[in-house]
Enzyme design. Structure first.
Site, mmCIF file in Angstrom:
data_model
loop_
_atom_site.group_PDB
_atom_site.id
_atom_site.type_symbol
_atom_site.label_atom_id
_atom_site.label_comp_id
_atom_site.label_asym_id
_atom_site.label_seq_id
_atom_site.Cartn_x
_atom_site.Cartn_y
_atom_site.Cartn_z
ATOM 1 N N CYS A 47 -8.452 -18.601 -14.085
ATOM 2 C CA CYS A 47 -9.199 -17.895 -13.167
ATOM 3 C C CYS A 47 -8.910 -16.264 -13.742
ATOM 4 O O CYS A 47 -9.588 -15.522 -12.980
ATOM 5 C CB CYS A 47 -8.431 -18.101 -11.949
ATOM 6 S SG CYS A 47 -6.754 -17.656 -11.755
ATOM 7 N N ASN A 48 -8.185 -16.044 -14.523
ATOM 8 C CA ASN A 48 -8.228 -14.741 -15.156
ATOM 9 C C ASN A 48 -8.035 -14.430 -16.640
ATOM 10 O O ASN A 48 -7.717 -13.312 -17.158
ATOM 11 C CB ASN A 48 -6.898 -13.919 -14.371
ATOM 12 C CG ASN A 48 -5.931 -14.717 -14.761
ATOM 13 O OD1 ASN A 48 -5.492 -15.019 -15.832
ATOM 14 N ND2 ASN A 48 -5.098 -14.962 -13.667
ATOM 15 N N SER A 92 0.131 -13.401 -16.835
ATOM 16 C CA SER A 92 -0.434 -13.623 -15.696
ATOM 17 C C SER A 92 -0.390 -12.382 -14.629
ATOM 18 O O SER A 92 0.104 -11.444 -14.678
ATOM 19 C CB SER A 92 -0.021 -14.837 -14.734
ATOM 20 O OG SER A 92 0.197 -16.156 -15.570
#
Length: 411
Positions: A47-48, A92
């Protein structure tokens, strides 16, 4: 040599990440893997971040970097060190999040199943996962289960003062949805309703004892919800102002509109959490009275600083592991390459014989099966070679190659 072409929340904006996750990344990866100087590749999308790890000839580096612009390029030990840090959760949004390890593992499994993972790539991904385990055991990083959803719920708590009383609509039934349910239940939330916009997760809620809605019932569930959490992989927006105002969604699985009336919201406050990339929620929902939107960009701005000592220890372990990996590759790499060349030569000869004896369709199917089998066959000896090199027994592996296959000792 190992190459990493990367775009992440740390180095690129979310507009590019949305584009890469929405289909442009798959096209780019396919194009990169098609190069004559590329032996294999593994795609890691979260997602990133969007990353492509390649096993490519050194002379192809410039062309591949140009082809993948504006992704950043890392090579050799730098690429390995970056992957190790990613797997450990150091790269992250929420440092130490546990989900990334599963994503790295699935990327490796997918590449091995499709025969695009070379021994070099399998080795570096396996080492990255082993390093992640060591980091967690020795530093405790990630043991508190930090994650994007837990951070988002923390941020939402300035509006939500009584989580057990909240009604939640969870949009999505993929892998991350289970983590969302766990995080919500840890806060005492029991009234969770599930909606699968794709229609594929029809039994997701039943397996977890949750209500599940579809079609016209979605609008009513959205109207009742105090918190909406979106974590689908849809490339289209699934939540917009019209849904929060009472209109039925228009999707491929619910084509009819069904106005159900506009609920009286008064001073009511609602929180919409968008964990999707591409985004699941139309940013215009933030303009509605009483609605607060927390998307990935907003969550990133509030990502907490970790205990510096723990992060420093973890980063030191990553650097040491990456250096050890590079040493192993330098010591045992030529022997593994010789084994791979031996198997490849035998494979190509057998494929040539098959193409002389069978029709094209049969030969194509046989070639695909043989190439997959060769990759599987080479995996265990490659892992064993690394283990022997680490314990100072490189010569045993080299002598074994000569004794069994007649492969000469690499220089």
């Amino acid at each position: 040599m190992l190459l990493c072409l990367t775009a992440s929340h740390r180095s690129h904006d979310f507009t590019l990440l949305e584009s890469l996750s929405g289909g442009a990344g798959a096209v780019l990866a396919e194009s990169l893997l098609a190069g004559d100087d590329v032996a294999g590749g593994i795609v890691l999308g979260t997602c990133n971040r969007f990353e492509v790890y390649l096993d490519a000839a050194p002379e192809a580096v410039g062309a591949l970097a140009s082809q993948a612009a504006p992704l950043s390029l890392l090579t050799g030990e730098d690429a390995a060190r970056h992957l190790f840090a990613v797997a450990a959760g150091l790269e992250s949004v929420v440092v130490g999040e546990p989900e990334i390890a599963g994503q790295v593992r699935r990327a490796l499994n997918t590449a091995e199943a499709s025969a695009t993972a070379t021994p070099l790539l399998s080795r570096v991904f396996s080492d990255a996962l082993a390093t992640r385990r060591n980091v967690r055991e020795r530093t405790g990083l990630g043991s508190a289960r930090p994650s994007l959803i837990r951070l988002a719920l923390d941020l939402a708590s300035h509006r939500v003062t009584d989580w057990p009383a909240m009604k939640v609509l969870l949009v999505g039934t993929g892998r991350y949805a289970s983590s969302c349910i766990e995080a919500l239940r840890d806060r005492g939330v029991s009234a969770i309703t599930v909606w699968s916009p794709s229609g594929r997760g029809h039994d997701f809620g039943a397996r977890r004892g949750l209500d599940q809605v579809s079609g016209h019932a979605v609008a009513a569930a959205a109207s009742r919800a105090d918190v909406i959490v979106c974590c689908t992989t849809s490339s289209e927006l699934v939540i917009g102002p019209e849904l929060l105002e009472g209109a039925c969604p228009v999707t491929a699985h619910a084509a009819a509109q069904c106005p159900v009336g506009h609920p009286e919201v008064g001073e009511r406050h609602r929180v919409v959490i968008d964990l999707g990339l591409p985004r699941n929620v139309d940013p215009a929902v933030a303009d509605l009275p009483g609605v607060e939107l927390l998307d990935l960009e907003a969550i990133k701005l509030h990502a907490p600083l970790q205990h510096l000592a723990v992060a420093d220890d973890a980063e030191a372990m990553v650097r040491q592991a990456a250096a050890a990996h590079a040493d192993d590759a330098q010591q045992i790499g030529p022997a593994v390459a010789a084994l791979r060349s031996h198997v490849t030569d035998t494979l190509e000869a057998e494929i040539g014989r098959i193409r002389h004896r069978y029709d094209e369709a049969t030969a194509d199917a046989a070639e695909a099966a043989l190439r997959h089998f060769a990759g599987v066959l080479l995996h265990k000896p490659s892992v064993r070679a690394r283990e022997l090199a680490r314990s100072g027994r490189r010569d045993e592996f080299v002598d074994g190659l000569h004794a069994v296959f007649g492969i000469d000792r690499p220089a």
